[in-house]
Design an enzyme around this catalytic site. Structure first.
Site, PDB file in Angstrom:
ATOM      1  N   GLU A   1       0.791  -1.234   0.000  1.00 37.10           N
ATOM      2  CA  GLU A   1       0.000   0.000   0.000  1.00 37.10           C
ATOM      3  C   GLU A   1       0.823   1.284   0.000  1.00 37.10           C
ATOM      4  O   GLU A   1       0.775   2.068   0.960  1.00 37.10           O
ATOM      5  CB  GLU A   1      -0.953   0.021   1.204  1.00 37.10           C
ATOM      6  CG  GLU A   1      -1.970  -1.084   1.197  1.00 37.10           C
ATOM      7  CD  GLU A   1      -3.027  -0.923   2.285  1.00 37.10           C
ATOM      8  OE1 GLU A   1      -2.923   0.019   3.101  1.00 37.10           O
ATOM      9  OE2 GLU A   1      -3.963  -1.739   2.318  1.00 37.10           O
TER      10      GLU A   1
ATOM     11  N   GLU B   1      -5.399  -8.609   1.303  1.00 36.83           N
ATOM     12  CA  GLU B   1      -6.032  -8.261   2.580  1.00 36.83           C
ATOM     13  C   GLU B   1      -7.514  -8.010   2.339  1.00 36.83           C
ATOM     14  O   GLU B   1      -7.882  -7.416   1.325  1.00 36.83           O
ATOM     15  CB  GLU B   1      -5.450  -6.973   3.194  1.00 36.83           C
ATOM     16  CG  GLU B   1      -4.076  -7.107   3.775  1.00 36.83           C
ATOM     17  CD  GLU B   1      -3.552  -5.792   4.371  1.00 36.83           C
ATOM     18  OE1 GLU B   1      -4.349  -4.965   4.837  1.00 36.83           O
ATOM     19  OE2 GLU B   1      -2.329  -5.612   4.333  1.00 36.83           O
TER      20      GLU B   1
HETATM   21  C1  BGP Z   1      -4.147  -1.855   5.612  1.00 35.09           C
HETATM   22  C2  BGP Z   1      -2.785  -2.234   6.108  1.00 35.09           C
HETATM   23  C3  BGP Z   1      -2.781  -3.193   7.248  1.00 35.09           C
HETATM   24  C4  BGP Z   1      -3.924  -3.036   8.220  1.00 35.09           C
HETATM   25  C5  BGP Z   1      -5.248  -2.782   7.543  1.00 35.09           C
HETATM   26  C6  BGP Z   1      -6.373  -2.383   8.451  1.00 35.09           C
HETATM   27  O1  BGP Z   1      -4.108  -0.558   5.128  1.00 35.09           O
HETATM   28  O2  BGP Z   1      -2.037  -2.786   5.066  1.00 35.09           O
HETATM   29  O3  BGP Z   1      -1.508  -3.137   7.824  1.00 35.09           O
HETATM   30  O4  BGP Z   1      -3.640  -2.261   9.284  1.00 35.09           O
HETATM   31  O5  BGP Z   1      -5.153  -1.802   6.555  1.00 35.09           O
HETATM   32  O6  BGP Z   1      -6.309  -1.023   8.703  1.00 35.09           O
HETATM   33  P1  BGP Z   1      -6.489  -0.394  10.115  1.00 35.09           P
HETATM   34  O7  BGP Z   1      -5.567  -1.139  11.010  1.00 35.09           O
HETATM   35  O8  BGP Z   1      -6.123   1.033   9.955  1.00 35.09           O
HETATM   36  O9  BGP Z   1      -7.913  -0.570  10.463  1.00 35.09           O
END
Ligand code: BGP
Length: 467
Positions: free
Chosen positions: A165, A372
């Site tokens: 990302e 993800e």
């Molecule tokens: C993505 C990242 C992850 C994770 C996820 C959830 O952007 O790659 O590392 O954290 O989001 O986001 P958050 O933890 O901000 O809810």
């Protein structure tokens, strides 16, 4: 009947800083997150990844749970400063050993490792030495780090991604000042982004030069954007948002060039990115093998004549989001008819089908991994159980959305749920939980399977047929 190919990789994901802990164990150097999260006011209630889920010390127990679940693949990231404490130079063999042990443990159960080289934890030394992503020096440093990983782990790891990302670590690091290095400077953001693309291309080149047997790609967050209304202003703002979120970040790695119109516009308004001789060829000659997409929510877009706004909901109090807006460009607003999480993320499975079809339309039959996807919730432990039904509902709808895209021709090869286990949410602390496995922070970090654990086990066992 299952829509999913026979060798579909059902997996789950984590990232080093969020799960490992052991922040200074066995010779690890500090990352920019180790430093940043200790500065007052940067994270939710001052939470940090010093201990996290302590996966560094408990990886065997965690991998055994993955095996019990039947996972085919596990996506994790390597902490750069764990193996190169100063980012370059001296190698920390204890750090290398940790990843060798982890990989060995996964393979013991036939779980395929998917490795991310950069999930945001830049060695602090490189930030101090030359400004990290600001400087072209990062390109050599990243390439050397990638070569080290390929040479030490490439005999057993066949799925690699360079970056996780970029829009988030660069956008939040250089434009909205929510991640390190905490800047509000769009010109530097665009130049840093150019250095990231060049670092990616150099790593892809090294991967092939070293003859690593496997595939290498890049992971982007996919936010499909839709206009709030059909007004010409909103339509134009939405087209721009789609260009920024999607084309800017996929074209250079899948087509080998920036989107021409957006590049011209950016160079005109921000005087960046500045190219050096050889940059164009490097991008053009090192197209990667697959793309990873992280999907959580869509963006509703409106024209924005107003000021910038960078406030997001990090408290989990529903409705407290102000929303992100870029002056004169676009504003990400709340869908008035949407269904939202407590952090104001719209739950919209159709957006995943749409994303997969948009990628397929623009880039052809490129292999795609959903690297993800998941829902952040507060999962209470009640009578010794965690009945996370909202997670199951979210997953069922999103996995169905993938099946739909596959039957319409998208080349999806795998799905990684975020996350395998409860871990640190960068800005939202430990109360925003994503895992199949609960971590009891009040009780010595004991692991406990949630209801979703057994549900996903059945999905894996039936190759998605129970849906
Ligand atoms: C993505 C990242 C992850 C994770 C996820 C959830 O952007 O790659 O590392 O954290 O989001 O986001 P958050 O933890 O901000 O809810």
């Amino acid at each position: 009947m299952s829509e999913f190919p026979k060798d579909f990789l059902w997996g789950a994901a984590t990232a080093a800083y969020q799960v490992e802990g052991g922040h200074d164990a066995d010779g690890k150097g500090p990352s920019i997150w180790d430093v940043y999260s200790h500065l007052p006011g940067t994270t939710y209630e001052g939470t940090n990844g010093d201990v996290a889920a302590d996966h560094y010390h408990r990886y065997k127990e965690d991998v055994a749970l993955m095996a019990e679940m039947g996972l085919k693949s596990y996506r994790f990231s390597i902490s750069w400063p764990r193996i190169l404490p100063k980012g370059r130079g001296e190698i920390n063999e204890a750090g290398i050993k940790f990843y060798n042990d982890l990989i060995g443990e996964l393979l013991k159960y036939d779980i395929k490792p998917m490795v991310t080289l950069y999930h945001w934890d830049l060695p602090q030394a490189l930030q101090d030495d030359f400004g990290g992503w600001d400087s072209r020096e990062i390109i050599d440093a990243f390439d050397n780090y990638a070569r080290l990983c390929f040479s030490r782990f490439g005999d057993r790891v066949t799925l690699w991604s360079t970056f996780n990302e970029p829009i988030i670590f660069l956008g939040l690091g250089y434009i909205t000042a929510k991640h390190p290095p905490g800047l509000k400077d769009p010109t530097r953001a665009i130049q840093a982004c150019h250095h990231m693309f060049l670092s990616h291309a150099r790593a892809v080149r090294s991967f092939r030069q070293l003859g690593v047997k496997g595939q290498i790609g890049l992971v982007n967050v996919m936010q499909p954007n839709d206009p709030l209304t059909q007004s010409p202003g909103d339509l134009a703002a939405c087209a721009l948002a789609e260009g920024v979120y999607t084309h800017w970040f996929f074209d250079p790695v899948l087509k080998g060039t920036y989107p021409a119109d957006l590049l011209a516009r950016t160079q005109e308004s921000l005087k960046a990115p500045v190219f050096a001789p050889g940059d164009e060829e490097l991008l053009r000659d090192n197209i990667c093998d697959f793309v990873g997409i992280n999907y959580y929510k869509r963006g509703m877009i409106e024209a924005n004549p107003d000021e910038n706004s960078y406030e997001i909901n990090t408290s989990g109090k529903k409705g407290s989001a102000v929303g992100v807006a870029f002056k004169g460009l676009f504003k990400v607003v709340k869908n008035p008819n949407g269904n939202f999480t407590d952090w104001d993320w719209e739950i919209y499975p159709d957006g995943l089908t749409a994303s997969l079809m948009r990628i397929t339309k623009r880039y052809g039959n490129i292999p795609i991994y959903i690297t993800e996807n998941g829902i952040g919730t507060k999962d209470p432990l009640e009578n010794g159980e965690i009945r996370d039904q909202p997670r199951i509902d979210y997953l069922r709808a999103h996995v169905k959305a993938i099946a739909e895209a596959i039957s319409s021709g998208a080349n999806v090869r795998g799905y990684y749920h975020w996350s395998f286990i409860d871990l640190l949410s960068w800005l939202n602390g430990y109360q925003k939980q994503y895992g199949f496995v609960y971590v009891d922070y009040k009780n010595g970090l004991t692991r406990k399977k949630k209801l979703s654990f057994s549900w996903y086990r059945k999905v894996v066992a039936t190759n998605g047929a129970i849906l």
